[in-house]
Design an enzyme around this catalytic site. Structure first.
Site, PDB file in Angstrom:
ATOM      1  N   ASP A   1     -16.180 -16.530 -13.425  1.00 36.04           N
ATOM      2  CA  ASP A   1     -14.840 -17.056 -13.079  1.00 36.04           C
ATOM      3  C   ASP A   1     -14.769 -18.004 -13.899  1.00 36.04           C
ATOM      4  O   ASP A   1     -12.836 -18.348 -14.086  1.00 36.04           O
ATOM      5  CB  ASP A   1     -15.421 -17.439 -11.804  1.00 36.04           C
ATOM      6  CG  ASP A   1     -14.771 -18.554 -11.311  1.00 36.04           C
ATOM      7  OD1 ASP A   1     -14.476 -19.241 -11.330  1.00 36.04           O
ATOM      8  OD2 ASP A   1     -15.406 -19.866 -10.112  1.00 36.04           O
TER       9      ASP A   1
ATOM     10  N   HIS B   1      -6.678  -5.624  -1.537  1.00 37.52           N
ATOM     11  CA  HIS B   1      -5.675  -5.248  -1.186  1.00 37.52           C
ATOM     12  C   HIS B   1      -4.251  -4.956   0.097  1.00 37.52           C
ATOM     13  O   HIS B   1      -5.072  -6.086   1.306  1.00 37.52           O
ATOM     14  CB  HIS B   1      -6.453  -3.632  -1.106  1.00 37.52           C
ATOM     15  CG  HIS B   1      -5.308  -2.392  -0.548  1.00 37.52           C
ATOM     16  ND1 HIS B   1      -5.227  -2.383  -1.495  1.00 37.52           N
ATOM     17  CD2 HIS B   1      -5.168  -1.835   0.709  1.00 37.52           C
ATOM     18  CE1 HIS B   1      -3.767  -0.943  -1.679  1.00 37.52           C
ATOM     19  NE2 HIS B   1      -3.663  -0.721  -0.185  1.00 37.52           N
TER      20      HIS B   1
ATOM     21  N   VAL C   1     -12.672 -17.597  -7.874  1.00 39.59           N
ATOM     22  CA  VAL C   1     -11.747 -16.730  -8.253  1.00 39.59           C
ATOM     23  C   VAL C   1     -11.759 -16.522  -9.792  1.00 39.59           C
ATOM     24  O   VAL C   1     -11.768 -17.313 -10.380  1.00 39.59           O
ATOM     25  CB  VAL C   1     -10.272 -17.362  -8.050  1.00 39.59           C
ATOM     26  CG1 VAL C   1      -9.274 -15.978  -8.011  1.00 39.59           C
ATOM     27  CG2 VAL C   1     -10.629 -17.697  -7.273  1.00 39.59           C
TER      28      VAL C   1
ATOM     29  N   ASP D   1      -7.690  -5.362  -5.993  1.00 41.84           N
ATOM     30  CA  ASP D   1      -7.702  -4.677  -5.562  1.00 41.84           C
ATOM     31  C   ASP D   1      -8.963  -3.489  -5.036  1.00 41.84           C
ATOM     32  O   ASP D   1      -8.771  -2.622  -6.503  1.00 41.84           O
ATOM     33  CB  ASP D   1      -5.869  -4.266  -4.720  1.00 41.84           C
ATOM     34  CG  ASP D   1      -5.716  -3.135  -4.641  1.00 41.84           C
ATOM     35  OD1 ASP D   1      -6.423  -2.255  -3.874  1.00 41.84           O
ATOM     36  OD2 ASP D   1      -4.589  -3.264  -4.011  1.00 41.84           O
TER      37      ASP D   1
ATOM     38  N   ASP E   1     -13.633 -21.754  -9.561  1.00 36.61           N
ATOM     39  CA  ASP E   1     -13.005 -22.009  -8.091  1.00 36.61           C
ATOM     40  C   ASP E   1     -13.256 -20.565  -7.164  1.00 36.61           C
ATOM     41  O   ASP E   1     -13.194 -20.444  -6.176  1.00 36.61           O
ATOM     42  CB  ASP E   1     -11.534 -22.683  -7.910  1.00 36.61           C
ATOM     43  CG  ASP E   1     -10.930 -21.168  -9.024  1.00 36.61           C
ATOM     44  OD1 ASP E   1     -11.175 -20.194  -9.020  1.00 36.61           O
ATOM     45  OD2 ASP E   1      -9.571 -21.101  -8.788  1.00 36.61           O
TER      46      ASP E   1
ATOM     47  N   SER F   1       0.896  -1.541   0.013  1.00 40.95           N
ATOM     48  CA  SER F   1       0.071   0.439  -0.385  1.00 40.95           C
ATOM     49  C   SER F   1       0.383   0.938  -0.116  1.00 40.95           C
ATOM     50  O   SER F   1       1.811   1.333  -0.291  1.00 40.95           O
ATOM     51  CB  SER F   1      -0.955  -0.080   1.162  1.00 40.95           C
ATOM     52  OG  SER F   1      -1.913   0.775   0.739  1.00 40.95           O
TER      53      SER F   1
ATOM     54  N   ASP G   1     -11.203 -18.232 -16.902  1.00 42.62           N
ATOM     55  CA  ASP G   1     -10.105 -18.724 -16.765  1.00 42.62           C
ATOM     56  C   ASP G   1      -9.480 -20.188 -17.164  1.00 42.62           C
ATOM     57  O   ASP G   1      -8.565 -20.563 -16.767  1.00 42.62           O
ATOM     58  CB  ASP G   1      -9.425 -18.524 -15.473  1.00 42.62           C
ATOM     59  CG  ASP G   1      -9.717 -18.553 -13.830  1.00 42.62           C
ATOM     60  OD1 ASP G   1     -10.408 -19.649 -14.087  1.00 42.62           O
ATOM     61  OD2 ASP G   1     -10.216 -17.658 -13.382  1.00 42.62           O
TER      62      ASP G   1
END
Length: 588
Positions: A262, A501, A271, A455, A269, A195, A265
């Site tokens: 999701d 983040h 993500v 993020d 999962d 950060s 890719d």
């Protein structure tokens, strides 16, 4: 890394280890190790301020349960001829634990790190500085103005880059004397932060590059003017479109986007490992009409745009946080709600349609867009994040106010003007975007740069843009293949799939790197260059899974559920590439 014999380093360490803890942890030993005035140009030490106290079985670092014996040292110095005073704390491992290392930890928000003990886990001396404005007790935003209209430039430059660089230079000098090493002995020097701690790390690489052997910088808050004003952008979108969506509606939009993107890719999962494919192939309007429901409760803004993931080494991570009541929310996603989300993901443009800045990746939380419920009117209203509002009031308007009270008469053009004012005013201090890292690279430094792809505070594309700037400036005369080969020898950048983040993401159970320092030490001291980054999944169906993440610009593509390839995808890479014609000067 400057070339040193491993045998010679081992011999030096053995010599340091031969001294007893009680022999070295004394005021007289520390005073004897101080640089004589004139040794470090512009630095005059204050020997009368030295303290040294042995501490035993003390915990060290953020969240660590391991205990250490170390020498707690305080020194002070003044800038020659200035009459100021800067206090530094150092934590010296007992001689038998010292491994010829010096460690610098980053802070977060507007705070430098106040903890000097983070290096003990690595056999390293660590330091923390008060930067001359009592940074142990004050954050920089509390002292940036002497009064309305008057900037505290001393504090600004010290916070921006100077204090950490001086702390490191002084600390390395004292370290050699403290352990009885020769003046030309090698002390491996490392930086780690995320950060603003990532920005601080980049400031050291850019301006003090010859002092460091390795730097680990996560989600750097560089391009400070654009980044901080960008925190106001979501509120301006809502005001411009005259729609203030219930927070639950935005959550539904984000969660539905995650569910839809999701599989793109190659593995389902939870993500979104390829937000670029999501951006290229998914239309938010498909969510219109989907139902949402959230129970009544309270909402806490975590300050500085942090989401609910783990964070490391942040002194005041809840700075600017607020708590408010939210009633039960029940409805369906509206076209107006989707329009708000789409405009935010599209990023800031001026009234001519020229791009001014990039934005968060699609499927990232829309934290800055969260509205506030007015129980008197029964309506959702504008809720300006103090993260950006305070930057505008204190750094742009130069008024000692903690936030903007409203956005009356503010337009997208106003945001661009604020960004431009901040960029010009703080170009040589907070902006932290110098792309020529030759001093760091030529002295053998290694840079490990990472960023959570989802993020919601600092856009992942911000890091991509800086990496591209370094490549262009330093290797503009080389082919793409030659430039990539040259870069990966010393500067490696990784996007962390699904991560938020500076930590994991409660909405996406993806991997997160947990042993970056071990990787960096092995790279610097043993020459074992990584090609991929080790990360571990901590929750969800695949908890405990280890993933070796792809080094940018390659992107992950799963082959079934067990492994993924790192592929070249030019169309996807292009979606991460931005120019900013709204500004008349280059924006690195």
């Amino acid at each position: 890394m400057r070339q040193h014999s491993r045998m010679a380093v081992a011999a030096l360490a053995a010599g340091a280890n031969a001294a007893s803890f009680t022999d070295v942890c004394t005021v007289s030993n520390v005073k004897a190790a101080l640089p004589a005035n004139g040794t470090l140009l512009g630095i005059s030490m204050l020997p009368s301020a030295v303290t040294a106290n042995p501490l035993y079985n003390q915990s060290a670092g953020m969240g660590s349960t391991t205990t250490y014996d170390y020498c707690n040292v305080t020194v002070a110095y003044t800038h020659t001829g200035k009459g100021d005073k800067v206090v530094i704390k150092y934590a010296f491992p007992k001689p038998s634990d010292y491994e010829n290392r010096f460690y610098v930890a980053g802070g977060g928000g507007f705070s430098l790190s106040s903890d000097a003990t983070g290096g003990l886990a690595y056999g390293a001396v660590g330091g923390a500085t008060d930067a001359g404005y009592d940074a142990f007790d004050n954050s920089y935003d509390e002292v940036v103005l002497y009064g309305n209209g008057t900037i505290n430039w001393d504090a600004t430059y010290m916070f921006a880059y100077q204090a950490l660089g001086e702390m490191t230079r002084i600390g390395k000098y004292i370290t050699k004397g403290f352990y009885g090493q020769s003046s030309d002995s090698k002390v491996y020097t490392y930086y780690e932060g995320c950060s603003d701690g990532g920005r601080e790390g980049m400031s050291q690489v850019q301006r003090w590059g010859e002092e460091y052997d390795g730097a680990i910088t996560g989600a750097p808050a560089f391009r400070f003017a654009q980044q901080q004003v960008h925190h106001v952008f979501s509120s301006e979108v809502e005001q411009t479109l005259d729609y203030y969506p219930p927070p639950c509606e935005l959550k539904k939009i984000v969660n539905a986007t995650i569910a839809a993107c999701d599989p793109l890719d190659g593995r389902t999962d939870g993500v979104v490992s390829r937000t670029d494919l999501c951006k290229l192939n998914f239309n938010l309007t498909s969510i219109i009409g989907e139902p949402y429901y959230c129970a009544a409760g309270t909402s806490t803004s975590l300050g500085f745009g942090f989401s609910n993931g783990k964070r490391s080494n942040v002194k005041r991570q809840a700075e600017g946080s607020t708590t408010s009541y939210q009633p039960a929310q029940n409805g369906t996603v509206t076209a107006r709600g989707v329009a708000v989300a789409q405009a935010i993901y599209d990023g800031l443009h001026n009234s001519k349609g020229e791009r001014a800045y990039l934005s968060w990746q699609i499927a990232s939380e829309l934290s800055d867009a969260e509205t506030e419920y007015n129980s008197d009117t029964g309506k959702w209203e504008l809720n300006i994040p103090s993260t950006g509002g305070e930057y505008v009031t204190k750094f742009i308007q130069l008024l000692n106010l903690d936030n903007l009270s409203d956005l009356n008469n503010v337009t997208y053009d106003t945001l661009v003007d604020w960004m431009n004012t901040g960029m010009v005013r703080y170009m040589d201090s907070l902006q932290t975007t110098l792309p020529d890292l030759t001093p760091f690279q030529s002295s053998g430094g290694k840079l490990l740069h990472y960023h959570g792809e989802s993020d919601p505070s600092i856009p992942a594309a911000s890091s991509v843009h800086y990496w591209q700037a370094v490549r262009s400036v330093m290797y503009g005369d080389k082919t793409e293949e030659e430039a990539l080969e040259a870069l990966e020898d010393w500067y490696q950048f990784y996007l962390i799939p699904g991560a938020a983040h500076c930590g994991t993401n409660s909405l996406q159970p993806g991997p997160y790197p947990e042993n970056n320092m071990e990787i960096m030490i092995d790279w610097v001291e043993n020459g074992n260059k990584p090609s991929r980054l080790n990360a571990t999944v901590s929750s969800g169906t695949y908890a405990g899974e280890t993933q070796m993440l792809c080094q940018w610009p390659k992107r992950p593509l799963w082959r079934g559920n067990s492994s993924f390839d790192c592929v070249n995808d030019e169309k996807s890479i292009d979606s991460w590439t931005y120019e900013f014609p709204a500004f008349k000067v280059p924006v690195y």
